[in-house]
Design a protein around this motif. Structure first.
Motif, PDB file in Angstrom:
ATOM      1  N   LYS A 124       3.392  -6.337   6.565  1.00  0.00           N
ATOM      2  CA  LYS A 124       2.185  -6.218   6.170  1.00  0.00           C
ATOM      3  C   LYS A 124       1.620  -4.927   5.677  1.00  0.00           C
ATOM      4  N   PRO A 125       1.314  -4.666   4.381  1.00  0.00           N
ATOM      5  CA  PRO A 125       1.130  -3.289   4.147  1.00  0.00           C
ATOM      6  C   PRO A 125      -0.315  -2.998   4.735  1.00  0.00           C
ATOM      7  N   LYS A 126      -0.640  -1.602   4.750  1.00  0.00           N
ATOM      8  CA  LYS A 126      -2.004  -0.919   5.128  1.00  0.00           C
ATOM      9  C   LYS A 126      -2.551  -0.618   3.726  1.00  0.00           C
ATOM     10  N   GLY A 127      -2.162  -0.097   2.963  1.00  0.00           N
ATOM     11  CA  GLY A 127      -2.745   0.429   1.752  1.00  0.00           C
ATOM     12  C   GLY A 127      -2.274   0.074   0.346  1.00  0.00           C
ATOM     13  N   ALA A 128      -2.491   0.493  -0.659  1.00  0.00           N
ATOM     14  CA  ALA A 128      -2.184   0.404  -2.131  1.00  0.00           C
ATOM     15  C   ALA A 128      -2.209  -0.983  -2.528  1.00  0.00           C
ATOM     16  N   PHE A 129      -1.724  -1.546  -3.521  1.00  0.00           N
ATOM     17  CA  PHE A 129      -1.889  -3.000  -3.941  1.00  0.00           C
ATOM     18  C   PHE A 129      -0.644  -3.669  -4.360  1.00  0.00           C
TER      19      PHE A 129
ATOM     20  N   MET B 251     -14.081  -2.875  -5.616  1.00  0.00           N
ATOM     21  CA  MET B 251     -12.611  -3.052  -6.098  1.00  0.00           C
ATOM     22  C   MET B 251     -11.721  -3.128  -4.683  1.00  0.00           C
ATOM     23  N   LYS B 252     -12.051  -2.226  -3.612  1.00  0.00           N
ATOM     24  CA  LYS B 252     -11.307  -2.044  -2.551  1.00  0.00           C
ATOM     25  C   LYS B 252     -11.327  -3.441  -1.764  1.00  0.00           C
ATOM     26  N   ASP B 253     -12.476  -3.921  -1.599  1.00  0.00           N
ATOM     27  CA  ASP B 253     -12.744  -5.392  -0.763  1.00  0.00           C
ATOM     28  C   ASP B 253     -12.013  -6.441  -1.506  1.00  0.00           C
ATOM     29  N   ALA B 254     -11.831  -6.481  -2.789  1.00  0.00           N
ATOM     30  CA  ALA B 254     -10.937  -7.537  -3.613  1.00  0.00           C
ATOM     31  C   ALA B 254      -9.712  -7.447  -3.163  1.00  0.00           C
TER      32      ALA B 254
ATOM     33  N   ILE C 256      -1.919   9.395  -4.036  1.00  0.00           N
ATOM     34  CA  ILE C 256      -2.546   8.684  -5.154  1.00  0.00           C
ATOM     35  C   ILE C 256      -3.268   7.468  -4.885  1.00  0.00           C
ATOM     36  N   TYR C 257      -2.646   6.836  -3.800  1.00  0.00           N
ATOM     37  CA  TYR C 257      -3.375   5.710  -3.163  1.00  0.00           C
ATOM     38  C   TYR C 257      -4.411   5.822  -1.985  1.00  0.00           C
ATOM     39  N   GLU C 258      -4.662   7.155  -1.777  1.00  0.00           N
ATOM     40  CA  GLU C 258      -5.399   7.271  -0.424  1.00  0.00           C
ATOM     41  C   GLU C 258      -6.639   6.447  -0.412  1.00  0.00           C
ATOM     42  N   LYS C 259      -7.459   6.049  -1.447  1.00  0.00           N
ATOM     43  CA  LYS C 259      -8.748   5.481  -1.385  1.00  0.00           C
ATOM     44  C   LYS C 259      -8.522   3.636  -1.333  1.00  0.00           C
ATOM     45  N   LEU C 260      -7.112   3.392  -1.264  1.00  0.00           N
ATOM     46  CA  LEU C 260      -7.204   1.845  -1.252  1.00  0.00           C
ATOM     47  C   LEU C 260      -6.253   1.809   0.253  1.00  0.00           C
ATOM     48  N   ILE C 261      -7.169   1.847   1.232  1.00  0.00           N
ATOM     49  CA  ILE C 261      -6.518   1.630   2.699  1.00  0.00           C
ATOM     50  C   ILE C 261      -7.333   0.557   3.176  1.00  0.00           C
ATOM     51  N   TYR C 262      -6.674  -0.593   3.941  1.00  0.00           N
ATOM     52  CA  TYR C 262      -7.503  -1.395   4.670  1.00  0.00           C
ATOM     53  C   TYR C 262      -7.527  -1.536   6.044  1.00  0.00           C
ATOM     54  N   GLY C 263      -8.585  -2.315   6.674  1.00  0.00           N
ATOM     55  CA  GLY C 263      -8.854  -2.272   8.009  1.00  0.00           C
ATOM     56  C   GLY C 263      -9.532  -1.211   8.672  1.00  0.00           C
TER      57      GLY C 263
END
Length: 395
Positions: free
Chosen positions: A317-322, A292-295, A204-211
């Motif tokens: 430090k997480p790599k995804g979700a919020f 939204m993702k950048d924020a 469900i959080y696949e679109k919210l991944i950072y870096g």
């Protein structure tokens, strides 16, 4: 009146309890900062709203098939093909009233009394409760912070018995934001295939991944893994559509048909307008979601920095979700409070900061902080938490 055993055994949601208490304090006029939210603080994009309005104007407000309208199934099929290279037919897709409903139906059609489901700890609060509602038995496997809250193939192997039916993988994870790599998923998948387990892949959080990290679905790694995996996903987190309640499951045709049959006798179809809105979500320019993702990424970086500066708090430090999932065991041990739950309760009372105790996720040494709020709120919350820690330090 005596209620059914199945509901009396349920554990109340700690997330909802904290949210309710924070809301009550706000209504009393207190300056409460809520970090318990499990939803984006952005409105649904206008492109999606316009599709929904158009559908209403055209009178698309009647019943649909229980498993979802063909046009939405086709949109989901295209999304899975474009994003993961996965190929499904309409008979292998069910649209549900949110991803939580997809999980509920899946466990109901998979499990018989006593069947075991391996659940990595920390876990999302509803996994064990849904397994128990299906008369299954949760089997908990503790993922270490040293391994970024990820279980190993050896841990999975050691948890399997003759009664094991399935294993849940949630990547990126709620509550930790951890992300499994392709190599890690492949190794876990080999164990699952060896024992013919169903893999419940909550994405469900696949679109919210950072870096520079990327999402990998375990179903895309081989045909065998795809056949044994049920992918769970939806538009709630990715498109800021939590209240629209549209999720889906993709997998084995027999399983999906059974889930659809169950829906036909329980919820019937997901809300018709929401289904058309979801078509709009998957049809829109996905780059519009980057704001939204950048924020979220900026907030993550700042909040992680602020929380890591507080003495006694350690934070992977997480790599995804919020979500951030700090370990506060040292802080609690150096305070007059007997548990993290008491610490969290007093933090809300004194500093008006609402966080979720990790006990609800199987990790009583941690707390969950949602950064689905403004940077200003996050900075102020971190200051209040630091002040609270210092005030109640026994040293």
């Amino acid at each position: 009146m005596e209620l059914a055993d199945r509901v009396q055994a349920l554990t109340p949601s700690t997330t909802l309890a904290i949210t309710s208490k924070a809301k009550a304090l706000k209504e009393e006029g207190h300056d409460v900062i809520g970090l318990g939210a499990g939803e984006p603080d952005f409105n649904t994009p206008e492109d999606i709203l316009n599709v929904a309005k158009k559908a209403m104007d055209e009178g698309k407000t009647t019943y649909t098939p229980a498993g979802g309208i063909p046009a939405l199934k086709q949109a989901i099929i295209k999304k899975l093909q474009d994003d993961q290279g996965l190929s499904y037919t309409e008979e292998e897709i069910i649209v549900t009233t949110g991803a939580k409903h997809a999980l509920y139906n899946l466990f109901q059609v998979l499990l018989n009394r006593g069947d075991e489901v391996v659940i990595p700890v920390p876990y999302w609060v509803s996994y064990p409760e849904q397994v128990k509602l299906a008369e299954g038995q949760p089997v908990y496997v503790k993922a270490s912070e040293e391994n970024d809250f990820k279980i190993t193939p050896e841990q999975l192997e050691n948890s399997i018995t003759d009664y094991t039916k399935a294993v849940i993988l949630n990547s990126p994870s709620n509550p930790t934001g951890t992300l499994y790599t392709q190599e890690e998923l492949k190794a876990l998948g080999e164990v699952a295939l060896k024992h013919d387990l169903i893999i419940v892949s909550d994405e469900i959080y696949e679109k919210l991944i950072y870096g520079s990290d990327e999402h990998v679905s375990i179903a895309q790694l081989s045909d065998e893994l795809k056949e044994n995996t049920v992918v769970i996903n939806g538009v709630s987190k990715s498109h800021a559509m939590t209240g629209w309640r549209i999720g889906y499951a993709a997998g084995n045709r027999q399983i999906i048909q059974a889930m659809s049959n169950l829906s036909s006798h329980s919820t019937s179809n997901p809300t018709t307008i929401s289904q058309f809105a979801a078509i709009g979500a998957y049809s829109m320019d996905q780059h519009k979601l980057n704001e939204m993702k950048d924020a979220f990424e900026e907030r993550l970086n700042k909040l992680h920095e602020w929380m890591s500066e507080i003495p006694g708090i350690s934070c992977v430090k997480p790599k995804g979700a919020f979500y951030l999932f700090p370990n506060i065991s040292e802080v609690v041990a150096n305070s007059p409070f007997d548990s993290t739950d008491e610490w969290v309760k007093q933090l809300l009372e004194e500093e008006k900061v609402a966080v979720v105790p990790g006990s609800g996720f199987g990790s009583p040494e941690n707390i969950r902080l949602s950064y689905a709020t403004s940077l200003e709120n996050l900075e102020e919350a971190a200051k209040r938490i630091a002040r609270f820690v210092k005030k109640h330090s026994l040293n």
